[in-house]
Design a protein around this motif. Structure first.
Motif, short mmCIF file in Angstrom:
data_model
loop_
_atom_site.label_atom_id
_atom_site.label_comp_id
_atom_site.label_asym_id
_atom_site.label_seq_id
_atom_site.Cartn_x
_atom_site.Cartn_y
_atom_site.Cartn_z
N THR A 107 0.82 -1.22 0.00
CA THR A 107 0.00 0.00 0.00
C THR A 107 0.86 1.27 0.00
OG1 THR A 107 -0.08 0.26 2.39
CG2 THR A 107 -1.71 -1.22 1.42
N THR A 108 2.15 1.12 0.16
CA THR A 108 3.13 2.22 0.27
C THR A 108 2.99 3.00 1.58
OG1 THR A 108 1.88 4.02 -0.83
CG2 THR A 108 3.09 2.50 -2.27
N MET A 109 2.26 2.45 2.55
CA MET A 109 2.07 3.18 3.81
C MET A 109 3.12 2.80 4.84
SD MET A 109 -0.41 5.29 3.48
CE MET A 109 0.01 5.54 1.75
N ASN A 110 3.49 3.80 5.67
CA ASN A 110 4.46 3.60 6.73
C ASN A 110 3.77 3.80 8.07
OD1 ASN A 110 7.26 3.16 7.38
ND2 ASN A 110 7.34 5.27 8.07
N GLN A 111 3.59 2.72 8.81
CA GLN A 111 2.88 2.78 10.09
C GLN A 111 3.75 3.46 11.15
OE1 GLN A 111 -0.26 1.67 11.37
NE2 GLN A 111 0.55 2.66 13.20
N PRO A 112 3.30 4.57 11.76
CA PRO A 112 4.11 5.16 12.84
C PRO A 112 4.21 4.17 14.00
CG PRO A 112 2.34 6.66 12.14
CD PRO A 112 2.07 5.33 11.50
N LEU A 113 5.42 4.02 14.53
CA LEU A 113 5.65 3.03 15.58
C LEU A 113 6.20 3.62 16.87
CD1 LEU A 113 7.33 0.20 13.46
CD2 LEU A 113 4.99 0.23 14.32
N HIS A 114 6.49 4.94 16.86
CA HIS A 114 7.21 5.50 18.01
C HIS A 114 6.45 5.34 19.33
CE1 HIS A 114 4.87 8.72 16.15
NE2 HIS A 114 4.76 9.25 17.34
N GLU A 115 5.11 5.20 19.29
CA GLU A 115 4.37 5.00 20.54
C GLU A 115 4.01 3.53 20.77
OE1 GLU A 115 1.35 8.57 21.09
OE2 GLU A 115 1.67 8.11 18.97
N ILE A 116 4.00 2.75 19.70
CA ILE A 116 3.41 1.41 19.78
C ILE A 116 4.25 0.43 20.60
CG2 ILE A 116 2.76 -0.58 18.32
CD1 ILE A 116 1.45 1.49 16.45
N GLY A 117 5.57 0.50 20.44
CA GLY A 117 6.45 -0.36 21.24
C GLY A 117 6.24 -0.08 22.73
N LYS A 118 6.18 1.21 23.07
CA LYS A 118 5.99 1.60 24.49
C LYS A 118 4.65 1.11 25.00
CE LYS A 118 8.80 5.83 24.43
NZ LYS A 118 8.70 6.47 23.11
N LEU A 119 3.60 1.27 24.19
CA LEU A 119 2.27 0.80 24.62
C LEU A 119 2.33 -0.68 24.97
CD1 LEU A 119 -0.03 2.55 21.96
CD2 LEU A 119 0.18 3.12 24.40
N CYS A 120 3.10 -1.44 24.17
CA CYS A 120 3.23 -2.88 24.43
C CYS A 120 4.04 -3.13 25.69
CB CYS A 120 3.88 -3.59 23.25
SG CYS A 120 2.80 -3.67 21.83
N SER A 121 5.20 -2.47 25.81
CA SER A 121 6.06 -2.83 26.95
C SER A 121 5.40 -2.41 28.27
CB SER A 121 7.48 -2.31 26.78
OG SER A 121 7.50 -0.93 26.82
N GLU A 122 4.63 -1.31 28.27
CA GLU A 122 3.89 -0.93 29.50
C GLU A 122 2.91 -2.02 29.93
OE1 GLU A 122 3.73 3.78 28.24
OE2 GLU A 122 1.84 2.63 28.25
N ARG A 123 2.43 -2.78 28.96
CA ARG A 123 1.44 -3.83 29.25
C ARG A 123 2.07 -5.22 29.29
NH1 ARG A 123 -0.65 0.38 26.78
NH2 ARG A 123 -2.83 0.98 27.06
N ASP A 124 3.40 -5.27 29.24
CA ASP A 124 4.12 -6.54 29.25
C ASP A 124 3.75 -7.43 28.06
OD1 ASP A 124 6.15 -7.94 30.39
OD2 ASP A 124 4.84 -9.17 31.66
N ILE A 125 3.53 -6.77 26.92
CA ILE A 125 3.22 -7.49 25.67
C ILE A 125 4.46 -7.38 24.79
CG2 ILE A 125 1.81 -7.34 23.56
CD1 ILE A 125 -0.44 -6.20 25.45
#
Ligand SMILES: *Cc1c(COP(=O)(O)O)cnc(C)c1O
Length: 427
Positions: free
Chosen positions: A152-170
């Motif tokens: 699709t040529t789209m670039n998913q922003p990830l700068h918050e997503i890793g943190k959201l996971c690690s805060e939840r132990d995912i």
């Protein structure tokens, strides 16, 4: 006497690959692949393996110890990550915004996961809130997501997503095959646990090696699943308490033992591909990772301007477009495949078709790796301009390349500086 065609030497036609990947490899990378072979335990070879680990920590912008190569294409690296993280019955959340999200679903379900797919219309990305909400609702063990989805040529922003996971132990897993080195990707800062890549996009190499990086937390989980083949088991070996990894070839616990000082045998490291992966990383680091990303940005801006000057409509949410590939609608009534054939036949330039819901609707035009240069962008725009007119499309302006050159001239990095640096090898 005519020579048996089977005995003819390989002599590929000259091509400029401006699709969504693969692209032409940097000649320095091709030369590195031709270097002499070494035994897999030769101290020179194991030293190269350690150098590769250090170089790819820089490419992934991380300090994770477990950073190495999977022998195989990017898909092998993806599969090694999922098969080694996911045990039967584990919940895996997969936000899908293109073809490669569907691939993650497919691989995770083959690993026995209970997969929870989230869907987005092709051409859009997820917001951090949408991901956070799904993480809270489904409480998965692993989030698996693509960064740049070339379909699709789209670039998913990830700068918050890793943190959201690690805060939840995912645990978070990212497929950055298509985006790495051409788009910002900060594994450590963004708290992403596992990320895999490939060489044939912005790293400027051929396909066939899959760099991977693994956080200590994810490595612990994988090592808890470590079971060694009987024939090479050390005398005092105690297998991990958790379930044995389903795949032998893609077993990260065994591959990590091979990349550790113990050098416990697994497969035979693909020597020429390791040289090649090392050279890809060396070239990018010599240039500067941020300079490489800026080079992709300048080429993307120029390509976008040129395509718009041709009167073409661009696809998707442009604020989240990957910097190395652009989707563009095929004009109404024009035979998109016939134009692609003419681009290849008359100009030797390959541009991309598309898959699934976008098939027959858009072309995908890349500018990545060694092919992210002003000359390649300008040549592609000129060729496209001629082919569009040949196929009866009236372009509002003929001079797309001029418009793109103006973008290059105005960008902070003038062409002289954004050119791939001259060969510094003395060998
Ligand atoms: C190109 C691409 C791949 C390619 O996988 P291979 O096994 O190297 O063909 C994987 N993931 C994404 C997101 C890609 O764009």
């Amino acid at each position: 006497m005519t020579l048996d065609p089977l005995l003819k030497q390989i002599n590929p036609p000259p091509r400029l690959m401006m699709g969504p990947g693969p692209v032409n490899a940097d000649p320095r990378v091709q030369r590195a692949m031709a270097a002499d072979l070494l035994g897999q335990y030769d101290p020179a070879m194991t030293a190269y393996m350690n150098e590769v680990m250090a170089l790819y920590r820089k490419i992934f912008e991380t300090d994770y110890h477990w950073t190495f190569l999977i022998d195989g294409t990017s898909r092998a690296a993806i599969e090694s990550a999922l098969v080694s993280l996911v045990e039967k019955g584990d919940k895996v959340l997969v936000p899908i915004f293109g073809r490669f999200g569907h691939l993650l679903v497919e691989i995770a379900s083959r690993c026995g996961a209970e997969v929870i797919p989230l869907s987005k219309e092709w051409g859009q990305v997820f917001t951090a809130d949408e991901i956070a909400e799904a993480l809270d609702k489904y409480k998965p063990k692993v989030l698996a997501i693509c960064q740049g989805d070339t379909s699709t040529t789209m670039n998913q922003p990830l700068h918050e997503i890793g943190k959201l996971c690690s805060e939840r132990d995912i645990l978070s897993y990212v497929d950055a095959t298509a985006s790495i080195a051409g788009n910002e990707l900060k594994i450590k800062d963004w708290q992403i646990d596992v990320c895999t890549a490939g060489l044939q996009k912005c790293l400027g190499g051929p396909s066939g090696s899959g760099p991977i990086t693994i956080s200590d937390k994810a490595a612990d989980l994988i090592q808890n699943r470590w079971h060694v083949e009987k024939g090479i088991e050390p005398a005092d070996f105690v297998p991990g308490k958790k379930s044995r990894i389903q795949s032998n070839y893609l077993d990260l616990a065994m591959i990590m033992a091979y990349w550790s000082p113990q050098r416990l045998n697994h497969h035979t490291e693909a020597t020429s591909m390791l040289y090649c992966a090392r050279e890809c990383a060396r070239c990018i680091i010599e240039e500067g990772l941020d300079v490489s990303i800026a080079r992709h940005q300048a080429c993307s801006d120029a390509m976008v301007k040129g395509l718009q000057t041709l009167g073409l409509e661009l696809f998707g949410d442009l604020t989240h477009k990957m910097l190395n590939v652009t989707g563009v609608y095929i004009p109404q009534g024009l035979d998109g495949e016939a134009l692609r054939r003419d681009m290849l036949h008359y100009f030797g330039i390959e541009i991309g078709t598309s898959f699934g819901p976008l098939h027959g609707k858009i072309w995908r035009i890349g500018n990545m790796g060694y092919n992210a240069r002003p000359d390649t962008v300008l040549r592609t725009l000129n060729a496209l301009s001629s082919c569009l007119r040949l196929h009866g499309f009236t372009t509002p302006s003929e001079d797309a390349a001029l418009a793109a050159m103006e973008v290059f001239k105005a960008s902070s990095a003038p062409p002289e500086e954004i050119e791939v640096s001259p060969d510094s090898d003395t060998q």
